[in-house]
Design a protein around this motif. Structure first.
Motif, short mmCIF file in Angstrom:
data_model
loop_
_atom_site.label_atom_id
_atom_site.label_comp_id
_atom_site.label_asym_id
_atom_site.label_seq_id
_atom_site.Cartn_x
_atom_site.Cartn_y
_atom_site.Cartn_z
N GLN A 92 0.86 -1.17 0.00
CA GLN A 92 0.00 0.00 0.00
C GLN A 92 0.90 1.22 0.00
OE1 GLN A 92 -2.24 -0.96 3.64
NE2 GLN A 92 -4.08 -0.61 2.40
N GLU A 93 0.39 2.32 -0.57
CA GLU A 93 1.20 3.53 -0.61
C GLU A 93 0.30 4.75 -0.65
OE1 GLU A 93 5.27 4.95 -2.84
OE2 GLU A 93 3.95 3.57 -3.90
N THR A 94 0.69 5.76 0.15
CA THR A 94 0.07 7.06 0.09
C THR A 94 1.18 8.06 -0.24
OG1 THR A 94 0.45 7.63 2.41
CG2 THR A 94 -1.58 6.40 1.90
N SER A 95 0.86 9.33 -0.30
CA SER A 95 1.90 10.32 -0.59
C SER A 95 2.90 10.42 0.56
CB SER A 95 1.27 11.69 -0.86
OG SER A 95 0.54 12.11 0.26
N ALA A 96 2.51 10.01 1.78
CA ALA A 96 3.38 10.15 2.94
C ALA A 96 4.03 8.85 3.41
CB ALA A 96 2.59 10.75 4.10
N LEU A 97 3.43 7.71 3.10
CA LEU A 97 3.86 6.46 3.71
C LEU A 97 3.64 5.28 2.76
CD1 LEU A 97 4.90 5.93 6.64
CD2 LEU A 97 2.56 5.34 7.23
N ALA A 98 4.56 4.33 2.80
CA ALA A 98 4.40 3.09 2.03
C ALA A 98 4.56 1.92 2.98
CB ALA A 98 5.44 3.01 0.91
N MET A 99 3.82 0.84 2.73
CA MET A 99 3.87 -0.35 3.56
C MET A 99 4.34 -1.54 2.73
SD MET A 99 1.04 -2.22 6.02
CE MET A 99 -0.26 -2.04 4.86
N TYR A 100 5.26 -2.30 3.30
CA TYR A 100 5.83 -3.47 2.64
C TYR A 100 5.67 -4.68 3.55
CZ TYR A 100 8.11 0.18 -0.04
OH TYR A 100 8.34 1.28 -0.81
N SER A 101 5.73 -5.86 2.97
CA SER A 101 5.77 -7.09 3.73
C SER A 101 7.23 -7.44 3.99
CB SER A 101 5.09 -8.23 2.96
OG SER A 101 5.37 -9.46 3.58
N GLY A 102 7.63 -7.43 5.25
CA GLY A 102 9.02 -7.75 5.60
C GLY A 102 9.48 -9.07 5.01
N PRO A 103 8.75 -10.18 5.25
CA PRO A 103 9.20 -11.46 4.72
C PRO A 103 9.30 -11.48 3.18
CG PRO A 103 7.59 -11.80 6.44
CD PRO A 103 7.61 -10.32 6.16
N GLN A 104 8.41 -10.78 2.50
CA GLN A 104 8.44 -10.78 1.04
C GLN A 104 9.69 -10.11 0.48
OE1 GLN A 104 4.84 -9.12 -0.58
NE2 GLN A 104 3.63 -10.94 -0.09
N ILE A 105 10.30 -9.21 1.25
CA ILE A 105 11.51 -8.56 0.77
C ILE A 105 12.76 -9.05 1.50
CG2 ILE A 105 10.32 -6.51 -0.07
CD1 ILE A 105 11.27 -5.05 2.45
N GLY A 106 12.61 -10.15 2.25
CA GLY A 106 13.75 -10.79 2.88
C GLY A 106 14.21 -10.16 4.19
N ILE A 107 13.32 -9.45 4.87
CA ILE A 107 13.66 -8.85 6.16
C ILE A 107 13.12 -9.73 7.28
CG2 ILE A 107 13.35 -6.84 7.66
CD1 ILE A 107 15.05 -6.24 5.20
N HIS A 108 13.96 -10.03 8.24
CA HIS A 108 13.57 -10.84 9.39
C HIS A 108 12.94 -9.91 10.43
CE1 HIS A 108 15.57 -14.35 7.78
NE2 HIS A 108 16.59 -13.56 7.49
N VAL A 109 11.65 -9.70 10.31
CA VAL A 109 10.96 -8.76 11.18
C VAL A 109 11.02 -9.19 12.65
CG1 VAL A 109 9.46 -7.81 9.39
CG2 VAL A 109 8.73 -9.84 10.64
N GLN A 110 11.11 -10.48 12.89
CA GLN A 110 11.21 -10.95 14.27
C GLN A 110 12.45 -10.38 14.95
OE1 GLN A 110 10.82 -12.90 11.59
NE2 GLN A 110 8.80 -13.82 11.84
N GLN A 111 13.54 -10.29 14.22
CA GLN A 111 14.77 -9.75 14.78
C GLN A 111 14.64 -8.26 15.08
OE1 GLN A 111 17.72 -10.84 11.88
NE2 GLN A 111 17.85 -12.95 12.63
N LEU A 112 13.95 -7.52 14.20
CA LEU A 112 13.73 -6.10 14.44
C LEU A 112 12.86 -5.89 15.67
CD1 LEU A 112 13.13 -4.82 10.79
CD2 LEU A 112 15.11 -4.37 12.23
#
Length: 184
Positions: A24-44
């Motif tokens: 999703q994206e607005t003019s101010a903010l975009a949202m991504y899926s951490g796992p889909q881009i290879g980010i280990h969100v659990q560690q964050l």
């Protein structure tokens, strides 16, 4: 965590988000899926909760003589148990992660602080371009729950300017700081 922050030359987390397709994206903010881009969100989330938990159970002396302490209240014990691997992610806790697009936030750090003026109990922290927010309580709105990097179905990571948040935090720090005795 250190492999994702802005190191003065590169900002690996933001670079990865900049080439990914947002959910999703607005003019101010975009949202991504951490796992889909290879980010280990659990560690964050673990990193963020460990810092906020430490700021709840111990009174740190800040660099300018102030005290850094913000109570997690009834959520202190469930978070401790999660950090020790004794329990799952605590109910009624969310962690949001934002990769900051503004230069000021990318080169800065501020310690855990309470988010004031918000209907939900929350805490914020900035680590070289990655802004963490932790909200606790049963009254967290569904809209906020959808951006939790752990419990949301998408395991969200956000991208946007953190300029307003950083300026507000640094203004508060400036108001409450005192000169060091060594500088007088």
């Amino acid at each position: 965590m250190m492999t994702l922050v802005n190191n003065g030359t590169d900002f690996p987390l933001l670079e990865r988000l900049n080439v990914a397709v947002p959910l999703q994206e607005t003019s101010a903010l975009a949202m991504y899926s951490g796992p889909q881009i290879g980010i280990h969100v659990q560690q964050l989330a673990y990193f963020a909760l460990s810092v906020f938990w430490r700021a709840s159970v111990y009174r740190w002396r800040g660099p300018h003589g102030g005290i850094i302490w913000h109570s997690l209240g009834a959520f202190e014990e469930p978070i401790r148990r999660y950090l020790l691997g004794e329990a799952g992610f605590p109910a009624d806790v969310i962690v949001s992660v934002t990769a900051c697009t503004d230069r000021g936030s990318q080169g800065s750090f501020y310690t855990p602080c309470e988010i004031r003026g918000h209907a939900v109990t929350g805490f914020g922290m900035l680590a070289r371009g990655i802004h963490f927010r932790v909200f606790v309580g049963p009254d967290i709105p569904e809209q906020m729950r959808r951006v939790c990097c752990i419990t949301s179905g998408r395991q969200a990571i956000l991208r946007g300017s953190c300029h307003r948040i950083s300026v507000h935090a640094f203004a508060h720090l400036h108001e409450t700081s005192r000169p060091s005795r060594a500088l007088r």
